[in-house]
Design a protein around this motif. Structure first.
Motif, PDB file in Angstrom:
ATOM      1  N   PRO B   2       0.683  -1.214   0.168  1.00 38.45           N
ATOM      2  CA  PRO B   2      -0.112  -0.130  -0.049  1.00 38.45           C
ATOM      3  C   PRO B   2       0.800   1.271  -0.136  1.00 38.45           C
ATOM      4  O   PRO B   2       2.124   1.189   0.305  1.00 38.45           O
ATOM      5  CB  PRO B   2      -0.897  -0.240   1.122  1.00 38.45           C
ATOM      6  CG  PRO B   2       0.043  -1.164   2.262  1.00 38.45           C
ATOM      7  CD  PRO B   2       0.703  -2.171   1.090  1.00 38.45           C
ATOM      8  N   ARG B   3       0.201   2.391  -0.561  1.00 34.14           N
ATOM      9  CA  ARG B   3       1.000   3.575  -0.692  1.00 34.14           C
ATOM     10  C   ARG B   3       0.198   4.516   0.402  1.00 34.14           C
ATOM     11  O   ARG B   3      -0.855   5.100   0.192  1.00 34.14           O
ATOM     12  CB  ARG B   3       1.040   4.282  -1.955  1.00 34.14           C
ATOM     13  CG  ARG B   3       1.784   3.515  -2.879  1.00 34.14           C
ATOM     14  CD  ARG B   3       1.573   3.964  -4.488  1.00 34.14           C
ATOM     15  NE  ARG B   3       1.692   5.271  -4.578  1.00 34.14           N
ATOM     16  CZ  ARG B   3       0.880   6.258  -5.322  1.00 34.14           C
ATOM     17  NH1 ARG B   3      -0.133   5.715  -5.819  1.00 34.14           N
ATOM     18  NH2 ARG B   3       1.443   7.449  -5.408  1.00 34.14           N
ATOM     19  N   ASN B 164       4.767   9.106  -0.579  1.00 35.71           N
ATOM     20  CA  ASN B 164       4.488   8.279  -1.559  1.00 35.71           C
ATOM     21  C   ASN B 164       4.063   8.984  -3.014  1.00 35.71           C
ATOM     22  O   ASN B 164       3.558   8.497  -3.750  1.00 35.71           O
ATOM     23  CB  ASN B 164       3.375   7.270  -1.316  1.00 35.71           C
ATOM     24  CG  ASN B 164       3.964   6.031  -0.412  1.00 35.71           C
ATOM     25  OD1 ASN B 164       5.163   5.422  -0.675  1.00 35.71           O
ATOM     26  ND2 ASN B 164       3.340   6.070   0.752  1.00 35.71           N
ATOM     27  N   GLU B 191      -4.444  11.974  -7.606  1.00 33.62           N
ATOM     28  CA  GLU B 191      -4.677  11.033  -6.501  1.00 33.62           C
ATOM     29  C   GLU B 191      -5.153  11.684  -5.159  1.00 33.62           C
ATOM     30  O   GLU B 191      -5.810  10.911  -4.296  1.00 33.62           O
ATOM     31  CB  GLU B 191      -3.592  10.053  -6.261  1.00 33.62           C
ATOM     32  CG  GLU B 191      -3.201   9.188  -7.295  1.00 33.62           C
ATOM     33  CD  GLU B 191      -1.931   8.458  -7.078  1.00 33.62           C
ATOM     34  OE1 GLU B 191      -1.935   7.376  -7.295  1.00 33.62           O
ATOM     35  OE2 GLU B 191      -0.901   9.332  -6.998  1.00 33.62           O
ATOM     36  N   ASP B 278      -4.732   5.129   2.036  1.00 36.01           N
ATOM     37  CA  ASP B 278      -3.717   4.259   0.796  1.00 36.01           C
ATOM     38  C   ASP B 278      -4.288   4.845  -0.588  1.00 36.01           C
ATOM     39  O   ASP B 278      -5.193   4.797  -1.002  1.00 36.01           O
ATOM     40  CB  ASP B 278      -4.367   2.851   1.004  1.00 36.01           C
ATOM     41  CG  ASP B 278      -3.591   2.209  -0.082  1.00 36.01           C
ATOM     42  OD1 ASP B 278      -2.388   2.544  -0.792  1.00 36.01           O
ATOM     43  OD2 ASP B 278      -3.798   0.812  -0.001  1.00 36.01           O
ATOM     44  N   ASP B 280      -3.150   3.938  -3.484  1.00 35.09           N
ATOM     45  CA  ASP B 280      -3.775   2.974  -4.283  1.00 35.09           C
ATOM     46  C   ASP B 280      -5.003   2.341  -4.204  1.00 35.09           C
ATOM     47  O   ASP B 280      -5.699   1.787  -4.971  1.00 35.09           O
ATOM     48  CB  ASP B 280      -2.789   1.568  -4.044  1.00 35.09           C
ATOM     49  CG  ASP B 280      -1.574   1.788  -4.822  1.00 35.09           C
ATOM     50  OD1 ASP B 280      -1.313   2.846  -5.231  1.00 35.09           O
ATOM     51  OD2 ASP B 280      -0.443   0.999  -4.417  1.00 35.09           O
ATOM     52  N   ASP B 281      -6.022   2.978  -3.418  1.00 31.24           N
ATOM     53  CA  ASP B 281      -7.463   3.063  -3.234  1.00 31.24           C
ATOM     54  C   ASP B 281      -8.058   3.380  -4.470  1.00 31.24           C
ATOM     55  O   ASP B 281      -9.291   3.256  -4.949  1.00 31.24           O
ATOM     56  CB  ASP B 281      -8.166   3.474  -1.989  1.00 31.24           C
ATOM     57  CG  ASP B 281      -7.944   2.449  -0.843  1.00 31.24           C
ATOM     58  OD1 ASP B 281      -7.195   1.282  -0.835  1.00 31.24           O
ATOM     59  OD2 ASP B 281      -8.229   2.944   0.243  1.00 31.24           O
ATOM     60  N   LEU B 283      -6.931   3.143  -7.617  1.00 30.37           N
ATOM     61  CA  LEU B 283      -6.634   2.200  -8.581  1.00 30.37           C
ATOM     62  C   LEU B 283      -7.877   1.645  -9.078  1.00 30.37           C
ATOM     63  O   LEU B 283      -8.160   1.399 -10.478  1.00 30.37           O
ATOM     64  CB  LEU B 283      -5.560   1.093  -8.386  1.00 30.37           C
ATOM     65  CG  LEU B 283      -4.149   1.679  -8.133  1.00 30.37           C
ATOM     66  CD1 LEU B 283      -3.206   0.519  -7.719  1.00 30.37           C
ATOM     67  CD2 LEU B 283      -3.771   2.327  -9.649  1.00 30.37           C
TER      68      LEU B 283
END
Lengths: 314, 314
Positions: B2-3, B164, B191, B278, B280-281, B283
Motif C-alpha cells: 500500500p501507498r 509516496n 490521487e 492508501d 492505491d485505493d 486504482l
C-alpha cells in the motif's frame, strides 16, 4: 407562476430471458397505468426494459442477437404501450436496443410526448464493458461489442406544452456517472434529465467488489450531484433484482436541483415513484451559484476535449 | 504494497477582523502541532486562514485592502508556521491572498512539502460574487473585485517522496462545485485533491436562501461525488462559525475515491480531523469504472470549451 409537472419513475423488477415480449409489455403498461392514476404526465422507464440485459452473454449467432433489437420504434412488439400512453395522455422515456436500416446497433432511448410523437432521441455515448468476452466468466458486459458509440451527441430538446416545455436531456445508465454529458446538457439549460439504467449489484464473477449498498449509493449520488451542479431536476430509473442469475441494483429516484432525493424506490421489483415538481426550482441555481455565463472559465478546460485518457505528471 | 499517507484537515473557527496576525498564526501552529501528534504528514488549512474573509466588505482604501494580502510567501507574518512545520517534518496546504510584485491580486493556495519547499501553487479560477458592491447589503461577496481570475490553470503536481508521491491537485472554495476543474485534474491522474473554503451558512442579507444544513450537504456532496467520478482522495477544509457577524459552514471532510466520508468535523471551531489513507485505493476506479482512456468520448464534449453560458433550445 410555478411551472408544474408530475413525473413518475417506473422501475421494473427483472425481465427474464424466458419472459415473452407480450408479458413484459403488459408489465410496462400496468406501471404506466399506475403512474397515470397517480397523476403522472411523464413516465420514465429503465434502460432496455423490453428484454433481459442481454450484453451479459456472449451471443455469436446474429439471428439470436437480433431478437433483442428493435428495427423501428414503435413496432408491432410495443405498439400497445404507445397506444395506451396516448390514450392516457401520458408521455414516457423508453430505452431499447436499436437496429437501424443500415445495420447499425445502438443502445437508445426516446422521449415520447402525450400525443404519441417522439420528442427526442438519444444514443448512449458512454458504453461500459468490453468488445471481447472475458474468458472463464459466467457473465460478460459486452456493450462495447453489441453497440456502436452514440452518434447524436447530447441533444437537449423541449418537452411537451402540457409539461410546461422543460428543456430536457436524456442519458442512459453509465452516462449518468460522467459529468461531461451532464455539463453539455447543462450548457443547453437542461431543466429535466431523464435516465434509465441496469447496474450490477455485485460482481457476478465473484471478484473483489463493492457491495450492492455502495453501488446504489454511487448511483444515487451521481444523480444528486450532477443535478445540483447543473441546477436541473433528474429522474433515474432502474431495472432491478435478480435477472437470469445476475443481480441488479434498484434505487430509482427523483432528484431536485438542490440534489435532494424527493422520491426513491424501496423494492427491487416493479414499483412506481411519483413527484410533482416545479421546473422553476431550477432558477435559483441557474441564476446564482451555477450561473455559467458569469462563472465558467473555459480557457482552462482544454484537457477535457484535447485528451481522452489520463496523463500523470512525472 | 500500500501507498500510505496520514492526512489532516485543520478546520479553523472564525478569524475575526480584530484578531492580530500573530494570534491567528499561533492558532494555525497549534492545529499543525495537534495534527502532527496524531501522525499527520500533510495538514490542509482553509481558504484565506490568515485573516478574516475580507471580500465581505467593500474596501475602497487600497492601503487597508493591502493589509489582507501577502507580497511574498513565506513572509515575516507567517515564517513561524513554515519553520514549525519543517521542524515537525509536516507539509501543509495554505490559502492566502496574493499580491504580486506586478500588482496583481489572486486568491491563492500553496502546498508545502515536509522540507519546507513549495511543491505546487494554485490561483482560484472560479471566483464567485461580483465586481460591484450590492447597494444596501450589510455584507458583500466581492471576490470578483479584489482578485483576478487564476492564471495557472489546474496544474497537478507530485507530492513529497515521504507521502509516496501522490499526484496532487488544489482547488479553492467555489472551485469544488465545478466538475470541470476536477476533471482537468482527473485527466492528470489526480490521487489527492486538497481544498480550503469559506462558505456562507446563510444569506447574511436575509434573502430567500438555503439552510446551513443544506449548504453543508452541498459542500460535502461536491467533494464526495467529484472524488468518486475522478477516483481520487479529497480533503476539503472550512473556516467555520460566526466571523465578524457573518456565518460560515463547517463540515470539513476527508473523502475516499469511493465518495465516502472517512472523517468529518463536528464543530464550527478549530478542529483537526485525521485519516490514514492508501493512495492505491484510487486504482480500482481509475482502472475500471473511470478508465478514461477506455470510456471517454471527447468529440461530444465540445460545448464545455466552446461555450461559456447556457444556450437553451427554442
Amino acid at each position: 407562476m410555478p411551472r408544474l409537472l408530475t413525473l413518475a419513475g417506473a422501475q421494473t423488477g427483472p425481465i427474464q430471458r424466458a419472459d415473452t415480449r407480450a408479458h413484459t409489455l403488459d408489465r410496462l403498461i400496468a406501471l404506466l397505468e399506475q403512474a397515470a392514476r397517480a397523476g403522472a404526465q411523464l413516465v420514465v422507464f429503465p434502460e432496455l426494459p423490453l428484454t433481459t440485459f442481454f450484453p451479459r452473454w456472449f451471443i455469436e449467432n446474429t439471428q439470436e442477437l437480433d431478437t433483442y433489437f428493435e428495427r423501428e420504434m414503435p413496432n408491432a412488439n410495443c405498439q400497445k404501450l404507445f397506444d395506451r400512453a396516448r390514450e392516457l395522455k401520458v408521455g414516457f422515456y423508453l430505452g431499447y436496443a436499436e437496429l437501424t436500416p443500415e445495420g447499425q446497433r445502438f443502445n437508445t432511448a426516446i422521449t415520447v410526448g402525450p400525443d404519441g410523437q417522439i420528442l427526442g432521441k438519444y444514443r448512449k455515448i458512454h458504453l461500459p464493458g468490453s468488445v471481447e468476452p472475458r474468458a472463464g466468466s459466467r457473465f460478460q458486459q459486452l456493450e462495447k461489442r453489441y453497440f456502436e458509440y452514440g452518434d447524436l451527441g447530447f441533444p437537449a430538446f423541449r418537452g411537451a406544452p402540457e409539461w410546461n416545455r422543460p428543456v430536457m436531456g436524456m442519458l442512459i445508465c453509465n452516462d449518468r456517472r460522467w459529468p461531461e454529458g451532464w455539463r453539455v446538457y447543462g450548457l443547453q439549460g437542461v431543466e429535466l434529465m431523464v435516465m434509465g439504467y441496469n447496474s450490477a449489484a455485485y460482481d457476478p464473477n465473484g471478484g473483489e467488489s463493492e457491495s450492492a449498498e455502495l453501488r446504489t449509493y454511487h448511483s444515487t449520488m451521481a444523480a444528486q450531484s450532477n443535478a445540483y451542479m447543473n441546477a436541473t431536476w433528474a429522474v433515474s430509473v432502474a431495472k432491478a433484482g435478480d435477472e437470469d442469475g445476475s443481480g441488479l441494483i434498484g434505487g430509482s429516484c427523483i432528484v431536485s436541483p438542490n440534489g435532494l432525493v424527493v422520491a426513491q424506490a424501496k423494492t427491487l421489483a416493479d414499483e412506481v415513484i411519483v413527484a410533482e415538481i416545479d421546473l422553476d426550482d431550477c432558477l435559483q441555481g441557474k441564476e446564482k451559484m451555477f450561473n455559467f455565463a458569469q462563472h465558467r472559465r473555459p480557457q482552462w478546460y482544454g484537457r477535457i476535449v484535447d485528451q481522452v485518457g489520463a496523463e500523470a505528471p512525472e
